[in-house]
Write an enzyme that holds these catalytic residues in place. Structure first.
Site, short mmCIF file in Angstrom:
data_model
loop_
_atom_site.label_atom_id
_atom_site.label_comp_id
_atom_site.label_asym_id
_atom_site.label_seq_id
_atom_site.Cartn_x
_atom_site.Cartn_y
_atom_site.Cartn_z
N ASP A 125 0.84 -1.19 0.00
CA ASP A 125 0.00 0.00 0.00
C ASP A 125 0.88 1.25 0.00
O ASP A 125 1.86 1.33 0.73
CB ASP A 125 -0.93 0.01 1.22
CG ASP A 125 -2.09 0.98 1.03
OD1 ASP A 125 -2.51 1.19 -0.12
OD2 ASP A 125 -2.56 1.52 2.04
N HIS A 132 -4.11 14.08 0.67
CA HIS A 132 -4.25 13.20 1.83
C HIS A 132 -2.99 13.27 2.71
O HIS A 132 -3.08 13.43 3.93
CB HIS A 132 -4.49 11.76 1.37
CG HIS A 132 -4.46 10.75 2.48
ND1 HIS A 132 -5.48 10.65 3.41
CD2 HIS A 132 -3.54 9.82 2.84
CE1 HIS A 132 -5.18 9.68 4.27
NE2 HIS A 132 -4.01 9.18 3.95
N GLU A 198 -10.42 4.15 3.88
CA GLU A 198 -9.56 4.90 2.98
C GLU A 198 -9.98 4.59 1.55
O GLU A 198 -9.97 3.43 1.14
CB GLU A 198 -8.08 4.56 3.20
CG GLU A 198 -7.53 5.15 4.49
CD GLU A 198 -6.02 5.02 4.63
OE1 GLU A 198 -5.42 4.19 3.93
OE2 GLU A 198 -5.46 5.78 5.45
N ASP A 230 -9.06 0.62 2.24
CA ASP A 230 -8.03 0.21 3.20
C ASP A 230 -8.49 0.62 4.61
O ASP A 230 -8.17 1.71 5.08
CB ASP A 230 -6.72 0.90 2.82
CG ASP A 230 -5.55 0.41 3.64
OD1 ASP A 230 -5.57 -0.75 4.07
OD2 ASP A 230 -4.62 1.21 3.85
N ARG A 234 -7.26 4.37 13.36
CA ARG A 234 -6.43 5.58 13.53
C ARG A 234 -5.78 5.67 14.90
O ARG A 234 -4.66 6.22 15.03
CB ARG A 234 -7.27 6.83 13.29
CG ARG A 234 -7.89 6.91 11.92
CD ARG A 234 -6.85 6.89 10.83
NE ARG A 234 -7.49 7.02 9.51
CZ ARG A 234 -6.86 6.78 8.37
NH1 ARG A 234 -5.58 6.41 8.37
NH2 ARG A 234 -7.49 6.91 7.24
N GLU A 360 -9.70 12.79 7.67
CA GLU A 360 -9.62 14.11 7.06
C GLU A 360 -10.96 14.84 7.10
O GLU A 360 -11.02 16.03 7.37
CB GLU A 360 -9.16 14.00 5.61
CG GLU A 360 -7.76 13.44 5.45
CD GLU A 360 -7.56 12.96 4.02
OE1 GLU A 360 -7.18 13.77 3.17
OE2 GLU A 360 -7.80 11.76 3.76
CA CA Z 1 -3.95 3.13 2.71
#
Ligand code: CA
Length: 418
Positions: A125, A132, A198, A230, A234, A360
């Site tokens: 990834d 981002h 994601e 994905d 967090r 975000e």
């Molecule tokens: Ca990712």
């Protein structure tokens, strides 16, 4: 390029994801039958196992579709990829002479269960969306240090796990993990409180390599693309990510769409990577447009409620193309395999509604989002269903990816209970 007409009527609708121009590759089953390869056309699926068994598809001495994955076709290389696409286009075109042979091999998509379209060899990834990376870097390290010094020179990535890649429709259980919030002096083992999505595109490597390859060779080696979510924890990520990057935060699941849209179908939609403030080193330079103009969206539906669109952006926002990522991946001599999956990195545009993650969108949980239903979200709640969708828009037709969905299950009450 305009719509190529098919004798399958539903493939000629301007809003179908699967016109004759697309022909994406998946794996399906009906009732209690075995999973087999299929090609989407309008609201139908062409059964490739049956097509090959009956001699309608006859490209190679050995059968390609006696297995429920597309890796064997990929291993044949680009000449066979092109021959298959040409043959399928002939068989399904408006005035096809062999319509009578093909019609009995079509299955309504509504009756089918879709499965993983390929065996994922390995999963890497990347972190190649500039907006981002800037947003996340600003939240984690401050605006001054948002982009690490290497970011504008190489596509940053990490080696993920093929074992956690799942097909759209698979439920995703909220993980437990070790976290430490800044206002606590000790780490704790808890269910993730900041579970996130994601929005990404996944590139599928169709040709193996063993040593450094150029950006052009990398582009030639890519077989196709899928939508990719994905899933990201967090709070686990914030505690674990230094110095080696994400680990358990990204290991719960990564969902992919069930249809592989081929590079060939996306050819009319190529576009350039953005202007750069630093010239890339020669081995990473683009030689022609390597990104694609693909509209992308994310919806969130709370349990039992209607879905709200939470993000809309475009794949053309990436700073690095999949070809550049694959070329960079190979520079060390790292062997690449057929079936390798490369995540683009989260795709966010410059404005708030274009942000491809809740991290975000809610700015680290500080600015809750209000959905159309009146519900608010900072991060994902149990029962939420996330759906990614995407298509390249042509004139009177589109090259669609279908959808990539997943529903959040509550964390286990005790993950170590036996
Ligand atoms: Ca990712």
């Amino acid at each position: 390029m305009t719509l190529l007409k098919s004798w399958v009527d539903s493939a000629n609708n301007a809003d179908t994801d699967f016109p004759l121009n697309n022909l994406p590759y998946g794996v399906f089953s009906v009732t209690d039958g075995d999973a087999r390869c299929g090609v989407a056309i309008g609201d139908m699926i062409l059964d490739m196992y049956a097509a090959e068994e009956q001699g309608v598809i006859d490209l190679t001495d050995e059968p390609l579709f006696d297995v429920p994955f597309w890796n064997e076709l990929m291993e044949q290389g680009p000449a066979v990829w092109a021959a298959l696409r040409a043959r399928l286009t002939d068989l399904l075109a408006e005035n096809a002479t062999e319509r009578g042979l093909v019609e009995p091999l079509l299955v309504p998509m509504a009756d089918a269960t879709l499965h993983m379209p390929l065996v994922v060899s390995e999963f890497t990834d990347f972190y190649a969306g500039r907006h981002h990376a800037t947003n996340v870097g600003t939240m984690f390290r401050g605006a001054e240090n948002a982009l690490p010094p290497n970011w504008l020179h190489i596509p940053i990535g990490y080696n993920g796990r093929a074992s956690s890649v799942v097909v759209s429709g698979t439920d995703v259980r909220r993980p437990w993990g070790q976290l430490k919030s800044p206002d606590h002096d000790k780490p704790a083992f808890l269910p993730c409180r900041r579970f996130d999505l994601e929005l990404e595109l996944g590139a599928i490597v169709g040709m193996a390599s063993d040593g450094p390859i150029s950006v052009d060779e990398a582009d030639a080696a890519i077989f196709g693309y899928v939508l990719l979510n994905d899933w990201s924890a967090r709070d686990i990520q914030a505690w674990e990510y230094q110095p080696l990057g994400p680990f358990q935060a990204k290991a719960t699941a990564t969902s992919v769409s069930p249809w592989i849209v081929t590079k060939a179908a996306l050819e009319p939609f190529r576009t350039n990577t953005p202007e750069r403030e630093f010239e890339l080193l020669d081995h990473l330079k683009d030689t022609r447009p390597m990104l694609y103009d693909i509209d992308l969206s994310v919806t969130l539906a709370p349990a039992g409620k209607k879905a709200s669109t939470i993000a809309e952006t475009n794949y053309n926002q990436m700073y690095y193309s999949a070809a550049q990522q694959l070329a960079h991946h190979s520079t060390s001599g790292c062997p690449m395999n057929v079936g390798d999956l490369l995540g683009s990195g989260t795709i966010s545009g410059p404005t708030k509604p274009e942000r491809g993650s809740l991290l975000e969108l809610s700015w680290g949980g500080k600015e809750p989002l209000t959905l159309d239903t009146g519900d608010t979200r900072t991060f994902l709640e149990d029962g939420d269903t996330l759906t990614l969708a995407g298509h390249a828009a042509g004139t009177g037709y589109r090259i669609g990816f279908g959808t990539c969905t997943g529903t959040i299950l509550p964390a286990l009450s005790d993950p170590y209970a036996r």
